[in-house]
Design a protein around this motif. Structure first.
Motif, PDB file in Angstrom:
ATOM      1  N   LYS A  25     -12.815  -7.157  12.685  1.00  0.00           N
ATOM      2  CA  LYS A  25     -13.344  -8.416  13.213  1.00  0.00           C
ATOM      3  C   LYS A  25     -13.195  -8.501  14.725  1.00  0.00           C
ATOM      4  O   LYS A  25     -13.987  -9.156  15.416  1.00  0.00           O
ATOM      5  CB  LYS A  25     -12.614  -9.589  12.542  1.00  0.00           C
ATOM      6  N   ASN A  26     -12.166  -7.799  15.246  1.00  0.00           N
ATOM      7  CA  ASN A  26     -11.933  -7.758  16.690  1.00  0.00           C
ATOM      8  C   ASN A  26     -12.603  -6.554  17.352  1.00  0.00           C
ATOM      9  O   ASN A  26     -12.223  -6.140  18.449  1.00  0.00           O
ATOM     10  CB  ASN A  26     -10.432  -7.751  16.982  1.00  0.00           C
ATOM     11  N   ASN A  27     -13.591  -5.980  16.648  1.00  0.00           N
ATOM     12  CA  ASN A  27     -14.432  -4.900  17.194  1.00  0.00           C
ATOM     13  C   ASN A  27     -13.695  -3.581  17.395  1.00  0.00           C
ATOM     14  O   ASN A  27     -14.041  -2.788  18.275  1.00  0.00           O
ATOM     15  CB  ASN A  27     -15.083  -5.332  18.517  1.00  0.00           C
ATOM     16  N   HIS A  28     -12.684  -3.322  16.579  1.00  0.00           N
ATOM     17  CA  HIS A  28     -12.003  -2.037  16.621  1.00  0.00           C
ATOM     18  C   HIS A  28     -12.471  -1.170  15.446  1.00  0.00           C
ATOM     19  O   HIS A  28     -13.046  -1.670  14.474  1.00  0.00           O
ATOM     20  CB  HIS A  28     -10.487  -2.234  16.569  1.00  0.00           C
ATOM     21  N   THR A  29     -12.215   0.123  15.559  1.00  0.00           N
ATOM     22  CA  THR A  29     -12.549   1.068  14.493  1.00  0.00           C
ATOM     23  C   THR A  29     -11.260   1.475  13.791  1.00  0.00           C
ATOM     24  O   THR A  29     -10.261   1.776  14.457  1.00  0.00           O
ATOM     25  CB  THR A  29     -13.240   2.319  15.064  1.00  0.00           C
ATOM     26  N   VAL A  30     -11.291   1.488  12.457  1.00  0.00           N
ATOM     27  CA  VAL A  30     -10.089   1.837  11.705  1.00  0.00           C
ATOM     28  C   VAL A  30     -10.384   3.015  10.776  1.00  0.00           C
ATOM     29  O   VAL A  30     -11.327   2.970   9.980  1.00  0.00           O
ATOM     30  CB  VAL A  30      -9.564   0.648  10.876  1.00  0.00           C
ATOM     31  N   TYR A  31      -9.553   4.057  10.912  1.00  0.00           N
ATOM     32  CA  TYR A  31      -9.652   5.235  10.043  1.00  0.00           C
ATOM     33  C   TYR A  31      -8.475   5.222   9.070  1.00  0.00           C
ATOM     34  O   TYR A  31      -7.314   5.094   9.480  1.00  0.00           O
ATOM     35  CB  TYR A  31      -9.613   6.524  10.861  1.00  0.00           C
ATOM     36  N   ILE A  32      -8.772   5.339   7.787  1.00  0.00           N
ATOM     37  CA  ILE A  32      -7.736   5.358   6.752  1.00  0.00           C
ATOM     38  C   ILE A  32      -7.818   6.685   6.008  1.00  0.00           C
ATOM     39  O   ILE A  32      -8.892   7.066   5.535  1.00  0.00           O
ATOM     40  CB  ILE A  32      -7.917   4.207   5.738  1.00  0.00           C
ATOM     41  N   GLN A  33      -6.697   7.383   5.906  1.00  0.00           N
ATOM     42  CA  GLN A  33      -6.699   8.593   5.091  1.00  0.00           C
ATOM     43  C   GLN A  33      -6.871   8.214   3.630  1.00  0.00           C
ATOM     44  O   GLN A  33      -6.274   7.246   3.145  1.00  0.00           O
ATOM     45  CB  GLN A  33      -5.396   9.373   5.279  1.00  0.00           C
ATOM     46  N   LYS A  34      -7.685   8.947   2.940  1.00  0.00           N
ATOM     47  CA  LYS A  34      -7.945   8.650   1.534  1.00  0.00           C
ATOM     48  C   LYS A  34      -6.659   8.602   0.718  1.00  0.00           C
ATOM     49  O   LYS A  34      -5.763   9.420   0.928  1.00  0.00           O
ATOM     50  CB  LYS A  34      -8.905   9.684   0.936  1.00  0.00           C
ATOM     51  N   THR A  35      -6.563   7.650  -0.163  1.00  0.00           N
ATOM     52  CA  THR A  35      -5.436   7.371  -1.072  1.00  0.00           C
ATOM     53  C   THR A  35      -4.172   6.898  -0.349  1.00  0.00           C
ATOM     54  O   THR A  35      -3.119   6.762  -0.975  1.00  0.00           O
ATOM     55  CB  THR A  35      -5.081   8.582  -1.987  1.00  0.00           C
ATOM     56  N   GLY A  57      -3.210   4.050   0.590  1.00  0.00           N
ATOM     57  CA  GLY A  57      -2.669   2.785   0.132  1.00  0.00           C
ATOM     58  C   GLY A  57      -2.387   2.685  -1.353  1.00  0.00           C
ATOM     59  O   GLY A  57      -1.866   1.665  -1.823  1.00  0.00           O
ATOM     60  N   GLU A  58      -2.702   3.744  -2.097  1.00  0.00           N
ATOM     61  CA  GLU A  58      -2.608   3.650  -3.556  1.00  0.00           C
ATOM     62  C   GLU A  58      -1.201   3.339  -4.038  1.00  0.00           C
ATOM     63  O   GLU A  58      -0.998   2.588  -4.995  1.00  0.00           O
ATOM     64  CB  GLU A  58      -3.110   4.944  -4.206  1.00  0.00           C
ATOM     65  N   GLY A  59      -0.196   3.916  -3.378  1.00  0.00           N
ATOM     66  CA  GLY A  59       1.180   3.688  -3.794  1.00  0.00           C
ATOM     67  C   GLY A  59       1.597   2.238  -3.664  1.00  0.00           C
ATOM     68  O   GLY A  59       2.511   1.768  -4.359  1.00  0.00           O
ATOM     69  N   SER A  60       0.927   1.502  -2.786  1.00  0.00           N
ATOM     70  CA  SER A  60       1.234   0.085  -2.584  1.00  0.00           C
ATOM     71  C   SER A  60       0.281  -0.828  -3.347  1.00  0.00           C
ATOM     72  O   SER A  60       0.352  -2.057  -3.206  1.00  0.00           O
ATOM     73  CB  SER A  60       1.159  -0.251  -1.089  1.00  0.00           C
ATOM     74  N   GLY A  61      -0.621  -0.225  -4.093  1.00  0.00           N
ATOM     75  CA  GLY A  61      -1.551  -1.037  -4.882  1.00  0.00           C
ATOM     76  C   GLY A  61      -2.839  -1.371  -4.165  1.00  0.00           C
ATOM     77  O   GLY A  61      -3.594  -2.258  -4.608  1.00  0.00           O
ATOM     78  N   LYS A 111       6.889  11.144   3.575  1.00  0.00           N
ATOM     79  CA  LYS A 111       8.324  11.231   3.357  1.00  0.00           C
ATOM     80  C   LYS A 111       8.593  11.079   1.862  1.00  0.00           C
ATOM     81  O   LYS A 111       7.834  10.419   1.136  1.00  0.00           O
ATOM     82  CB  LYS A 111       9.045  10.135   4.143  1.00  0.00           C
ATOM     83  N   ASN A 112       9.683  11.693   1.395  1.00  0.00           N
ATOM     84  CA  ASN A 112       9.991  11.716  -0.028  1.00  0.00           C
ATOM     85  C   ASN A 112       9.936  10.321  -0.655  1.00  0.00           C
ATOM     86  O   ASN A 112      10.641   9.407  -0.241  1.00  0.00           O
ATOM     87  CB  ASN A 112      11.392  12.323  -0.235  1.00  0.00           C
ATOM     88  N   ASN A 113       9.075  10.177  -1.657  1.00  0.00           N
ATOM     89  CA  ASN A 113       8.928   8.933  -2.423  1.00  0.00           C
ATOM     90  C   ASN A 113       8.679   7.715  -1.545  1.00  0.00           C
ATOM     91  O   ASN A 113       9.155   6.616  -1.831  1.00  0.00           O
ATOM     92  CB  ASN A 113      10.161   8.694  -3.301  1.00  0.00           C
ATOM     93  N   GLU A 114       7.934   7.898  -0.470  1.00  0.00           N
ATOM     94  CA  GLU A 114       7.554   6.782   0.402  1.00  0.00           C
ATOM     95  C   GLU A 114       6.134   6.369   0.059  1.00  0.00           C
ATOM     96  O   GLU A 114       5.188   7.114   0.317  1.00  0.00           O
ATOM     97  CB  GLU A 114       7.653   7.171   1.882  1.00  0.00           C
ATOM     98  N   SER A 115       6.000   5.188  -0.529  1.00  0.00           N
ATOM     99  CA  SER A 115       4.691   4.744  -1.008  1.00  0.00           C
ATOM    100  C   SER A 115       4.110   3.589  -0.211  1.00  0.00           C
ATOM    101  O   SER A 115       3.036   3.075  -0.551  1.00  0.00           O
ATOM    102  CB  SER A 115       4.795   4.344  -2.491  1.00  0.00           C
ATOM    103  N   ARG A 116       4.818   3.140   0.827  1.00  0.00           N
ATOM    104  CA  ARG A 116       4.271   2.068   1.656  1.00  0.00           C
ATOM    105  C   ARG A 116       3.113   2.602   2.506  1.00  0.00           C
ATOM    106  O   ARG A 116       2.919   3.806   2.619  1.00  0.00           O
ATOM    107  CB  ARG A 116       5.368   1.493   2.569  1.00  0.00           C
ATOM    108  N   VAL A 117       2.375   1.691   3.118  1.00  0.00           N
ATOM    109  CA  VAL A 117       1.252   2.085   3.961  1.00  0.00           C
ATOM    110  C   VAL A 117       1.243   1.189   5.198  1.00  0.00           C
ATOM    111  O   VAL A 117       1.678   0.033   5.148  1.00  0.00           O
ATOM    112  CB  VAL A 117      -0.089   1.993   3.176  1.00  0.00           C
ATOM    113  N   GLY A 118       0.745   1.726   6.321  1.00  0.00           N
ATOM    114  CA  GLY A 118       0.839   1.042   7.601  1.00  0.00           C
ATOM    115  C   GLY A 118      -0.004  -0.204   7.760  1.00  0.00           C
ATOM    116  O   GLY A 118       0.360  -1.116   8.512  1.00  0.00           O
ATOM    117  N   LEU A 119      -1.138  -0.273   7.070  1.00  0.00           N
ATOM    118  CA  LEU A 119      -2.008  -1.457   7.140  1.00  0.00           C
ATOM    119  C   LEU A 119      -2.541  -1.801   5.761  1.00  0.00           C
ATOM    120  O   LEU A 119      -2.893  -0.906   4.993  1.00  0.00           O
ATOM    121  CB  LEU A 119      -3.204  -1.205   8.067  1.00  0.00           C
ATOM    122  N   THR A 120      -2.618  -3.064   5.467  1.00  0.00           N
ATOM    123  CA  THR A 120      -3.276  -3.530   4.250  1.00  0.00           C
ATOM    124  C   THR A 120      -4.772  -3.679   4.527  1.00  0.00           C
ATOM    125  O   THR A 120      -5.200  -3.699   5.694  1.00  0.00           O
ATOM    126  CB  THR A 120      -2.716  -4.894   3.820  1.00  0.00           C
TER     127      THR A 120
END
Length: 357
Positions: free
Chosen positions: A28-38, A40-44, A10-19
Motif C-alpha cells: 500500500k506504501n508502494n514498496h515491493t515485497v519478495y517472499i520465499q515460497k512456504t 510462512g507455512e510454519g506460522s499458518g 534455524k533448527n525448528n524455527e517456524s516463525r516468519v518475518g512478515l505476515t
C-alpha cells in the motif's frame, strides 16, 4: 524499497518475518515485497495469502537476498546465509551479537547495515521489539519447566501446583523484567510457590503490588541465590543487559547444592545465558543434564509457538519496517532515536559498544 522475507532455517524455527497483513501495508506504501515460497507455512500463513496481499513469491532464499534492499527476518542469519548478505543491504532481525563472535565477524565482513530488534529502545528504557518475545518466552519457561520436572524426563517428579494435602512446587525466578513477570504470572496461576529476585527495588515493589501473596520478592544477591537454590524445584533465568552478555548468576559449583532433578530454564541463552553451565540447545534436543540438574536452554523458545509468536512480533516490528522502507535507514534512524539504538553494525563498523562486552 524492495523488501525480502526468507524462510527461517534455524533448527525448528517456524516463525516468519512478515505476515500477509504486513505485506499488504508495505504494498500500500508502494514498496515491493519478495517472499520465499512456504516461508510462512510454519506460522499458518500460506503462499496464497501472501500472493493475495500483493507479494511476489520466489523459489530460493538466495534470489530473495539478491533482489532485496532490506531483509526482514526473525532469527539471526546462520552460516549458510552469510554469503547472501551484501554491502549496504539492510538486515532487520534479532541478532544477539554478544553471544556469537562468528556472526559478528561475518556481518562486519559483509559491510551490510545490521539493525537488531533486541536493542531498539524507547525513551523510557523499554525494548519494544524484544518485549513480545520475552512475554512468550517467560510464559513458556514455566510451561516447559513444569514438563521437565516430570520423572520420566529426569526431573524431580513434582507437580508444580501440588494437590490437596501436598504442598506445591517451588519456582525461583532470577530477574523481574518482562520474562520474570510473565514467568511469575504463569507459575502463580498454576498454584506454585514463587520467589522472584532482582537488583531493582522499583521492579520488586511493582511485582509485590500486582502479584498474589504467594509470589515473594527478594533482593538479588549471591547469598540469596545460594540460599534459595537449595529448596526450589524450578529455576528460571530471565536477566537482561540490552545488547550485552548476561551475567552468570548461577555458577557450576552451585549445582551441587540443588536437589537432583531440579530444572533450570535459561531464557537469557540468546545473550550467552545467566548460568555458567548454559549452552544453547534446540527444540529437537532441548535438554541436557549436569550434576543431576536438568538444563533447558533452547535459544529460540518462541519458535515452538510460531502462530502466536509471529503475530506478536509483527505487531511491533511492522511500524519500524515501514519507517525504514519509507525513509531509508539513515533518515529513519535520524528521526527516531529508538530505532537508531537498533543499529549494531554499519558497513563494517560496530556502532553498538555493548556487543564487545
Amino acid at each position: 524499497m524492495k523488501i525480502g522475507v526468507t524462510k527461517e532455517i534455524k533448527n525448528n524455527e517456524s516463525r516468519v518475518g512478515l505476515t500477509p497483513a504486513g505485506v499488504f501495508e508495505l504494498i500500500k506504501n508502494n514498496h515491493t515485497v519478495y517472499i520465499q515460497k512456504t516461508a510462512g507455512e510454519g506460522s499458518g500463513f500460506f503462499d496464497s495469502d501472501y500472493e493475495e496481499a500483493g507479494a511476489t513469491l520466489i523459489e530460493k532464499a538466495a534470489e530473495v537476498f539478491a533482489l532485496s534492499d532490506m531483509i526482514v527476518k526473525v532469527k539471526e542469519p546462520i552460516a549458510e546465509e552469510y554469503p547472501y548478505i551484501r554491502e549496504n543491504q539492510i538486515v532487520f532481525t534479532y541478532f544477539h551479537f554478544a553471544s556469537s563472535d562468528e556472526l559478528t565477524q561475518a556481518m562486519i565482513e559483509s559491510k551490510s547495515v545490521c539493525i537488531a530488534y533486541e536493542t531498539v529502545e524507547d525513551e523510557d528504557g523499554t525494548l519494544p521489539l524484544l518485549t513480545p518475545m520475552s512475554e512468550v518466552a517467560g510464559r513458556m519457561a514455566i510451561q516447559q519447566g513444569a514438563k521437565y520436572l516430570e520423572k520420566p524426563i529426569k526431573g524431580r517428579g513434582i507437580l508444580l501446583g501440588g494437590v490437596p494435602g501436598v504442598p506445591p512446587g517451588k519456582v525461583l525466578i532470577l530477574g523481574a523484567g518482562v520474562v520474570g513477570i510473565q514467568a511469575a504470572k504463569m507459575a502463580a496461576g498454576l498454584g506454585a510457590h514463587v520467589t522472584i529476585l532482582d537488583i531493582n527495588m522499583k521492579r520488586l515493589r511493582y511485582v509485590n503490588d500486582v502479584m498474589p501473596p504467594h509470589v515473594i520478592t527478594e533482593l538479588s544477591t549471591e547469598y540469596n541465590i545460594r540460599r534459595h537454590i537449595k529448596n526450589h524445584d524450578l529455576i528460571v533465568g530471565g536477566v537482561l543487559i540490552p545488547g550485552a552478555k548476561a551475567p552468570k548468576l548461577i555458577t557450576r559449583d552451585m549445582l551441587k547444592d540443588m536437589h537432583p532433578g531440579t530444572v533450570m530454564v535459561d531464557v537469557a541463552v540468546d545473550q550467552g545465558g545467566c548460568f555458567e553451565t548454559t549452552r544453547a540447545t534446540t527444540h529437537e534436543d532441548p535438554t541436557y543434564i549436569i550434576d543431576d540438574v536438568v538444563h533447558y536452554c533452547v535459544a529460540n523458545m518462541p519458535g515452538a509457538v510460531p502462530y502466536t509468536s509471529t503475530l506478536a512480533l509483527t505487531n511491533v516490528t511492522l511500524p519500524y519496517v515501514l519507517k525504514i522502507a519509507n525513509l531509508g535507514w539513515e533518515e529513519a534512524c535520524n528521526r527516531n532515536k529508538d530505532l537508531k539504538k537498533g543499529l549494531n553494525i554499519v558497513k563494517g563498523e560496530i556502532v553498538y559498544a555493548d556487543i564487545m562486552k
